[in-house]
Design a protein around this motif. Structure first.
Motif, short mmCIF file in Angstrom:
data_model
loop_
_atom_site.label_atom_id
_atom_site.label_comp_id
_atom_site.label_asym_id
_atom_site.label_seq_id
_atom_site.Cartn_x
_atom_site.Cartn_y
_atom_site.Cartn_z
N GLU A 80 34.53 -20.24 -37.09
CA GLU A 80 34.79 -21.59 -37.43
C GLU A 80 35.90 -22.03 -36.77
OE1 GLU A 80 34.13 -22.63 -41.77
OE2 GLU A 80 34.27 -20.45 -42.08
N LYS A 81 36.51 -21.14 -35.84
CA LYS A 81 37.66 -21.56 -35.23
C LYS A 81 37.51 -22.96 -34.36
CE LYS A 81 40.59 -17.72 -34.85
NZ LYS A 81 40.02 -16.69 -35.98
N ILE A 119 41.23 -18.21 -40.60
CA ILE A 119 40.11 -18.82 -40.26
C ILE A 119 39.14 -18.00 -39.47
CG2 ILE A 119 39.08 -20.82 -38.83
CD1 ILE A 119 42.13 -22.26 -38.90
N ALA A 133 46.82 -17.96 -40.18
CA ALA A 133 46.35 -18.76 -38.71
C ALA A 133 47.61 -19.25 -38.02
CB ALA A 133 45.48 -19.89 -38.91
N ASP A 174 36.33 -16.21 -37.12
CA ASP A 174 36.22 -16.49 -35.75
C ASP A 174 35.09 -17.64 -35.42
OD1 ASP A 174 38.14 -14.97 -34.97
OD2 ASP A 174 36.95 -13.07 -34.53
N SER A 218 45.03 -24.30 -29.09
CA SER A 218 44.25 -23.09 -29.57
C SER A 218 44.49 -22.50 -30.85
CB SER A 218 44.81 -21.94 -28.66
OG SER A 218 46.23 -21.72 -28.74
N VAL A 219 43.75 -22.10 -31.63
CA VAL A 219 43.56 -21.29 -33.02
C VAL A 219 43.79 -19.75 -32.86
CG1 VAL A 219 42.92 -21.34 -34.94
CG2 VAL A 219 42.66 -23.10 -33.71
N LYS A 220 44.81 -19.10 -33.33
CA LYS A 220 44.80 -17.63 -33.29
C LYS A 220 44.95 -17.11 -34.81
CE LYS A 220 48.13 -17.95 -30.30
NZ LYS A 220 49.39 -17.59 -29.29
N ASP A 221 44.67 -15.83 -34.88
CA ASP A 221 44.78 -15.13 -36.19
C ASP A 221 46.29 -14.85 -36.40
OD1 ASP A 221 42.49 -15.33 -36.99
OD2 ASP A 221 42.01 -13.41 -35.74
#
Length: 270
Positions: A213-214, A209, A263, A211, A254-257
């Protein structure tokens, strides 16, 4: 306005400064108003476009499993099939029915949440058992006997919350991970306790995703990418529901790479 200002300056030259000042303020306010009107119209256009795409997506999401169920039942009725083949077709139909059920539940829950008519009844329940049941149901064996959803679930983790709403959270996160991963790509689901808090992690190896658009992915109807070329299915309601339910449960997401790609969605229950 310019004519009036010119005439006033011609008649009363000493008031030129006042006229220029008031005119500049008027033009500035007019520009600001035009900017906000344009931004509001643009926002409404985007929302309308998302709603249209939502209707198209829902239509497709409903027609696909219905067509598959119809074909399976017609095959069973019209042909003299072996018991094993009949069982296989019926099992596939049940999976499509579950898919339809998830879609309808998502739409109903999203509507109730947005209209503030859903009360989120809370009770204590075994969250570990809930996550296990959902991952088992969503398990896909499309690559031989390879297990696509790998789980690491700590047993006996209890939560006080809305079991139905939280089951929708887990389902949407895992389904998204499977949906946006490539064929036969691994999806990892982990549930553990860190510092006395339950932490649910869902990781995929998809495209990831961007950054920018996270945070947008949690908006209603929002979906990543261009609507005209997108291949993945979905309605844009799943992550909206996830955000709203977790906010009501005082939980953080939280959303991380993921590394090297993909993701990671991490939910912490406070």
């Amino acid at each position: 306005m310019f004519w009036w200002g010119t005439e006033l300056i011609r008649v009363l030259p000493q008031r030129m400064g006042m006229v220029i000042g008031e005119g500049a303020v008027f033009i500035f306010l007019l520009g600001v108003g035009a900017y906000f009107i344009h931004a509001s119209i643009k926002k409404e256009d985007k929302l309308h476009e998302r709603q249209q795409n939502f209707l198209l997506s829902v239509t497709h999401e409903l027609k696909s499993p219905l067509a598959a169920i119809k074909l399976s039942l017609q095959t069973i009725v019209k042909r003299d099939l072996e018991r094993q083949m009949q069982t296989s077709l019926l099992n596939n139909s049940l999976k499509d029915i579950e898919r339809l059920d998830d879609l309808v539940e998502n739409m109903l829950l999203a509507t109730k949440i947005e209209s503030r008519t859903y009360s989120f009844p809370k009770e204590e329940f075994d969250f570990s058992e809930l996550v296990t049941k959902i991952t088992d149901r969503l398990q896909i064996h499309s690559c031989g006997n390879e297990q696509l959803i790998n789980t690491n679930i700590q047993e006996g983790l209890n939560l006080v919350g809305d079991k139905f709403a939280l089951s929708s959270v887990v389902t949407n996160l895992v389904e998204n991970a499977v949906k946006y991963s490539g064929p036969c790509a691994e999806v990892a689901v982990e549930l553990c306790q860190i510092g006395g808090k339950a932490v649910l992690t869902v990781s995929d190896k998809g495209l990831g995703i961007p950054d920018e658009e996270k945070m947008l992915i949690f908006d209603k109807f929002y979906r990543i990418g261009d609507e005209n070329v997108r291949k993945s299915k979905g309605t844009g309601l799943g992550l909206f529901i996830v955000k709203e339910v977790l906010q009501n449960h005082d939980a953080d997401i939280s959303v991380k790479d993921n590394v090297p790609q993909g993701a990671i969605f991490e939910v912490t229950f406070n």
